[in-house]
Write a protein that holds these residues in place. Sequence first.
Motif, PDB file in Angstrom:
ATOM      1  N   GLY A 180       5.513   7.434  15.396  1.00  0.00           N
ATOM      2  CA  GLY A 180       6.494   7.517  14.315  1.00  0.00           C
ATOM      3  C   GLY A 180       7.452   6.341  14.293  1.00  0.00           C
ATOM      4  N   ARG A 181       7.118   5.259  15.008  1.00  0.00           N
ATOM      5  CA  ARG A 181       8.016   4.105  15.079  1.00  0.00           C
ATOM      6  C   ARG A 181       7.657   3.066  14.024  1.00  0.00           C
ATOM      7  N   THR A 182       8.696   2.398  13.530  1.00  0.00           N
ATOM      8  CA  THR A 182       8.522   1.304  12.577  1.00  0.00           C
ATOM      9  C   THR A 182       8.947  -0.004  13.230  1.00  0.00           C
ATOM     10  N   ASN A 183       8.422  -1.105  12.698  1.00  0.00           N
ATOM     11  CA  ASN A 183       8.962  -2.412  13.065  1.00  0.00           C
ATOM     12  C   ASN A 183       8.740  -3.373  11.911  1.00  0.00           C
ATOM     13  N   TYR A 184       9.342  -4.549  12.004  1.00  0.00           N
ATOM     14  CA  TYR A 184       9.406  -5.464  10.871  1.00  0.00           C
ATOM     15  C   TYR A 184       8.630  -6.754  11.111  1.00  0.00           C
ATOM     16  N   ALA A 185       7.627  -6.720  11.999  1.00  0.00           N
ATOM     17  CA  ALA A 185       6.898  -7.950  12.312  1.00  0.00           C
ATOM     18  C   ALA A 185       6.230  -8.547  11.079  1.00  0.00           C
ATOM     19  N   SER A 186       5.562  -7.728  10.277  1.00  0.00           N
ATOM     20  CA  SER A 186       4.898  -8.238   9.072  1.00  0.00           C
ATOM     21  C   SER A 186       5.914  -8.764   8.064  1.00  0.00           C
ATOM     22  N   ALA A 187       6.966  -8.004   7.848  1.00  0.00           N
ATOM     23  CA  ALA A 187       7.991  -8.422   6.888  1.00  0.00           C
ATOM     24  C   ALA A 187       8.728  -9.665   7.368  1.00  0.00           C
ATOM     25  N   GLN A 188       8.877  -9.828   8.676  1.00  0.00           N
ATOM     26  CA  GLN A 188       9.576 -11.005   9.209  1.00  0.00           C
ATOM     27  C   GLN A 188       8.834 -12.287   8.861  1.00  0.00           C
ATOM     28  N   ILE A 193       6.081  -9.378  -3.518  1.00  0.00           N
ATOM     29  CA  ILE A 193       5.284  -8.332  -4.158  1.00  0.00           C
ATOM     30  C   ILE A 193       4.517  -7.544  -3.097  1.00  0.00           C
ATOM     31  N   ASP A 194       4.723  -6.222  -3.077  1.00  0.00           N
ATOM     32  CA  ASP A 194       3.963  -5.282  -2.237  1.00  0.00           C
ATOM     33  C   ASP A 194       4.078  -5.611  -0.745  1.00  0.00           C
ATOM     34  N   SER A 195       5.300  -5.592  -0.254  1.00  0.00           N
ATOM     35  CA  SER A 195       5.553  -5.881   1.162  1.00  0.00           C
ATOM     36  C   SER A 195       5.144  -4.702   2.044  1.00  0.00           C
ATOM     37  N   VAL A 196       4.984  -4.981   3.346  1.00  0.00           N
ATOM     38  CA  VAL A 196       4.499  -3.993   4.311  1.00  0.00           C
ATOM     39  C   VAL A 196       5.517  -3.796   5.431  1.00  0.00           C
ATOM     40  N   LEU A 197       5.861  -2.533   5.681  1.00  0.00           N
ATOM     41  CA  LEU A 197       6.623  -2.132   6.860  1.00  0.00           C
ATOM     42  C   LEU A 197       5.637  -1.621   7.896  1.00  0.00           C
ATOM     43  N   GLY A 206      17.754 -10.461  -0.406  1.00  0.00           N
ATOM     44  CA  GLY A 206      18.234 -10.139  -1.742  1.00  0.00           C
ATOM     45  C   GLY A 206      17.094  -9.799  -2.686  1.00  0.00           C
ATOM     46  N   GLY A 207      17.416  -9.749  -3.977  1.00  0.00           N
ATOM     47  CA  GLY A 207      16.421  -9.449  -5.002  1.00  0.00           C
ATOM     48  C   GLY A 207      16.500  -8.015  -5.484  1.00  0.00           C
ATOM     49  N   GLN A 208      16.233  -7.815  -6.766  1.00  0.00           N
ATOM     50  CA  GLN A 208      16.207  -6.473  -7.347  1.00  0.00           C
ATOM     51  C   GLN A 208      14.890  -5.778  -7.001  1.00  0.00           C
ATOM     52  N   LEU A 209      14.977  -4.530  -6.566  1.00  0.00           N
ATOM     53  CA  LEU A 209      13.793  -3.728  -6.276  1.00  0.00           C
ATOM     54  C   LEU A 209      13.327  -3.073  -7.573  1.00  0.00           C
ATOM     55  N   ALA A 210      12.060  -3.313  -7.940  1.00  0.00           N
ATOM     56  CA  ALA A 210      11.571  -2.839  -9.233  1.00  0.00           C
ATOM     57  C   ALA A 210      10.156  -2.286  -9.116  1.00  0.00           C
ATOM     58  N   ILE A 211       9.864  -1.337 -10.008  1.00  0.00           N
ATOM     59  CA  ILE A 211       8.560  -0.675 -10.083  1.00  0.00           C
ATOM     60  C   ILE A 211       8.373  -0.211 -11.524  1.00  0.00           C
ATOM     61  N   TRP A 233      14.423  -3.347   3.530  1.00  0.00           N
ATOM     62  CA  TRP A 233      14.798  -4.262   4.611  1.00  0.00           C
ATOM     63  C   TRP A 233      14.777  -5.705   4.122  1.00  0.00           C
ATOM     64  N   LEU A 234      13.781  -6.068   3.313  1.00  0.00           N
ATOM     65  CA  LEU A 234      13.720  -7.414   2.776  1.00  0.00           C
ATOM     66  C   LEU A 234      14.880  -7.681   1.819  1.00  0.00           C
ATOM     67  N   GLN A 235      15.310  -6.672   1.088  1.00  0.00           N
ATOM     68  CA  GLN A 235      16.510  -6.830   0.261  1.00  0.00           C
ATOM     69  C   GLN A 235      17.714  -7.194   1.119  1.00  0.00           C
ATOM     70  N   GLU A 236      17.865  -6.520   2.242  1.00  0.00           N
ATOM     71  CA  GLU A 236      18.983  -6.816   3.133  1.00  0.00           C
ATOM     72  C   GLU A 236      18.924  -8.245   3.650  1.00  0.00           C
ATOM     73  N   GLN A 237      17.722  -8.732   3.922  1.00  0.00           N
ATOM     74  CA  GLN A 237      17.555 -10.066   4.480  1.00  0.00           C
ATOM     75  C   GLN A 237      17.605 -11.167   3.423  1.00  0.00           C
TER      76      GLN A 237
END
Length: 308
Positions: free
Chosen positions: A63-71, A52-56, A108-113, A102-106
């Motif tokens: 303008g760069r992104t990374n996945y440290a929090s999501a990892q 629920i409510d993940s962070v990129l 799975g799970g349906q993305l919902a809102i 990105w978390l879906q790729e890692q």
Amino acid sequence: MSDTAITAATAQIMMMLRHPQDRPVVRSFFDPATFTASHVVHDPATRQAAVIDSVLDYDPASGRTNYASAQQIVDYVREQKLHVAWQLETHAHADHLSAAPWLQEQLGGQLAIGADIVRVQEVFGKIFNAGTEFARDGSQFNHLFRDGEGFKLGNLDCIALHVPGHTPADMAFVIGDAAFIGDTLFMPDYGTARADFPGGDARMLYRSIRRLLTLPVQTRLFLCHDYKAPGRDTFAWETTVGAEREHNIHVHDGVEEDAFVSMRTTRDASLSLPNLIMPSVQVNIRGGHMPEPEDNGVSYIKIPVNRL
């Protein structure tokens, strides 16, 4: 908003309280850069989980992104041998970018809102001049929840509640005896969410909050943000309905609607916009995806001048 949904949510929470071994397990991850609490909730019997409510992570200067929090979420889910069924968003956040794709790729799970995301897409699609190629029908998500809609997380009964006010599309997800309430309430010593974004409404926020506070007093509330109220040294993101009803500085029992609206409107007028509102909204109304790359293969974030 349907009273039937609250009645059903109350019944399921009372069942969880009678059978505490069936309560969902919650692990939270706090991102101090955006003051955001993300949550992984799972059914202990089946180990089915929702994020629920993940962070990129996003650096606005480069303008760069990374996945440290999501990892951190990925590592926890794998260590606990959980099976992710849902990637849930309580709303289109204006203060952080979602890591859900990105978390879906890692994992799975349906993305919902919430289904009213289409209203937010329409408003911000115009603000950012997104063009006809940007679909305003919620199709960027796998599922759009409606008020009172039931769903399952393993053996756990869950209910989605529409709680607008902060935005028109905010949802709370009641999962067992826990409610994930997004940007409605903060910790009792900090108060309530703002209601001055396009489509926000302080009066509607008050009614949504009072609706949530009719849940049983023991209901665990998991918040999306904390900013440490003056005099408190640690971040916190879990409270209860009872604590909010008794102690919330903005909306405790006895605070009338007109008084709340006056307070909230005055307070909101003094607030600056979130630091990441420009990238966050453009990405999150797209289900966490960047705007389509331009002819050079690069995605761009727009900044409308003198518009917000």
